[in-house]
Design an enzyme around this catalytic site. Structure first.
Site, PDB file in Angstrom:
ATOM      1  NE  ARG A 191      -6.609   5.665   2.139  1.00 44.94           N
ATOM      2  CZ  ARG A 191      -7.310   4.870   2.627  1.00 44.94           C
ATOM      3  NH1 ARG A 191      -8.500   5.106   2.969  1.00 44.94           N
ATOM      4  NH2 ARG A 191      -6.777   3.625   3.181  1.00 44.94           N
ATOM      5  NE  ARG A 230      -9.085  10.264  -2.741  1.00 46.39           N
ATOM      6  CZ  ARG A 230      -9.442   9.864  -1.303  1.00 46.39           C
ATOM      7  NH1 ARG A 230      -9.295   8.702  -0.925  1.00 46.39           N
ATOM      8  NH2 ARG A 230      -9.829  10.627  -0.493  1.00 46.39           N
ATOM      9  CG  ASP A 278      -8.878  -2.001  -4.776  1.00 55.48           C
ATOM     10  OD1 ASP A 278      -8.231  -1.510  -3.667  1.00 55.48           O
ATOM     11  OD2 ASP A 278      -9.716  -3.094  -4.451  1.00 55.48           O
ATOM     12  NE  ARG A 306      -4.303  -1.838   0.146  1.00 54.97           N
ATOM     13  CZ  ARG A 306      -5.539  -1.150   0.596  1.00 54.97           C
ATOM     14  NH1 ARG A 306      -5.474  -0.206   1.249  1.00 54.97           N
ATOM     15  NH2 ARG A 306      -6.355  -2.119   0.759  1.00 54.97           N
ATOM     16  CE1 TYR A 313     -13.574  -6.250   0.966  1.00 58.69           C
ATOM     17  CE2 TYR A 313     -11.793  -7.637   0.030  1.00 58.69           C
ATOM     18  CZ  TYR A 313     -12.355  -6.796   1.030  1.00 58.69           C
ATOM     19  OH  TYR A 313     -11.266  -6.191   1.715  1.00 58.69           O
TER      20      TYR A 313
END
Ligand code: CP3
Length: 343
Positions: free
Chosen positions: A27, A36, A73, A23, A151
């Site tokens: 952010r 973004r 992703d 990752r 998911y």
């Protein structure tokens, strides 16, 4: 030009132990937040090759990691199979039409047709390869079929996995049907990522620990091995990293034709070395929260170096970096890995 990261994946001697962070494009970097915002939202960013390329390269330029990881992703795969994906701010990913029945699975697009829809990923890879320094590697990735299925079945992240597990124990054939369909798509998807230019493959089984040890092979690992076997038969020069998170109790059961085993932070590195170090190069495994303290980071990097001695090792975190880590601390981690391992 040889890439130190690829050499290390194959267990070759390198001038220092390479490092990257799971990752790493994200952010905690103000530069990421800016891009973004420009894209509007996270999925738009994944769909925009120029901007996805830009954020892929940021940690290489800003933090000094030895490998870039494609910005995308894991959930774009079920999305292109026909599942309706949304990233809800503060709540994470959601599928608005989770799989409940066999007909729901049959409706999904499978195989090469689904993989062919992910053109924005392959275009991003081509752009990155034009711009990435020739001595750095580009890691492509996929979610493991099990992690993707959690998911697809639950419709969102879950703490209990009760809907998937109800299926696992009361209708295992249905779960296998989902896993097999996802596995087929992933084989083509990773093949197309390789053809577009990635240097290394990582398979993330982030939710491996949700499965009891005696069922792990049946519902997850064997599908990961099937993907690795397929890729190895066609592309033996591309290293494969397997990252099943949270399986320290059954490292003995790990098998398969791949190169690097990603060690999560809950597994003692010395134990992983004892059980798997002769067979696989080990990647990891600093607890990501150590990044909140430079002192604790240094202690951990030195301890890992003491165990691995710069051999058959790639430095990394034991899971993803969190959004509130100071950039200076991330840089400190990378510098310390290079300092302690320099020959
Ligand atoms: O830097 C990199 O590692 C490359 C990009 C990458 C992302 N997701 C970007 C992302 C990678 C490799 C992933 C993999 C991924 N996605 C995994 C497996 C790895 C792991 O951490 O276990 C999983 C389980 C997902 C699913 C996912 N995507 C979740 C659960 C979330 C929400 C939680 C969160 O971290 O926000 C995402 C969103 C996501 N994927 C973000 C990023 C940068 C945050 C989105 C944003 O910018 O708001």
């Amino acid at each position: 030009m040889s890439k130190i990261f690829v050499d290390a994946c194959f267990g070759k001697e390198t001038p220092y132990t390479p490092v990257w962070m799971m990752r790493q494009a994200g952010r905690y970097l103000p530069e990421y937040m800016k891009v973004r915002a420009q894209a509007g939202n996270f999925l738009n960013l994944c769909h925009n090759p120029a901007l996805a390329c830009e954020v892929t390269l940021q940690p290489v330029d800003i933090i000094g990691v030895d490998a870039a990881i494609l910005f995308s992703d894991i959930l774009v795969v079920p999305n292109e199979m026909g599942m309706d994906l949304e990233f809800v701010t503060g709540e994470g990913p959601q599928f608005n039409n989770p799989i409940k029945t066999e007909a729901d699975i049959d409706r999904l697009i499978g195989g090469e047709e689904a993989a062919s829809k992910l053109t924005y990923v392959y275009d991003t890879i081509k752009l990155i390869k034009e711009q990435l320094a020739k001595d750095k590697a580009l890691i492509g990735f996929t979610g493991a079929p099990w992690t993707l299925a959690t998911y697809m079945i639950e419709g969102e992240g879950t703490k209990t996995y009760n809907i998937c597990k109800k299926m696992m124990y009361s209708n295992p054939a249905l779960l296998h049907k989902i896993l097999a369909k996802v596995t087929e798509v992933v084989k083509f998807y990773m093949e197309k990522q390789i053809e577009a230019g990635i240097d290394v493959v990582q398979i993330f089984d982030s939710w491996a620990a949700a499965i009891e040890p005696s069922k792990y092979d049946e519902f997850s690992w064997k599908y990961m091995v099937e993907i690795a076997d397929y890729l190895k038969s066609k592309y033996p020069h591309i290293p494969i990293i397997m990252f099943p998170k949270g399986i320290p109790a059954f490292l003995d059961k790990v098998y398969g034709n791949f190169d690097v085993f990603g060690v999560d932070w809950s597994t003692p590195m010395a134990l992983a070395k004892e059980k798997l170090g002769d067979k696989y190069v080990l990647q990891g495994n600093m607890e990501p929260c150590r990044l909140y303290s430079q002192e604790e980071t240094t202690k951990c990097v030195e301890a890992l170096q003491e165990i691995m001695q710069g051999k058959r090792h790639i430095f990394n975190l034991g899971h993803g970096i969190l959004p509130d880590v100071p950039v200076a601390n991330a840089k400190h981690f990378i510098n310390e890995c290079h300092r302690v391992s320099k020959k």
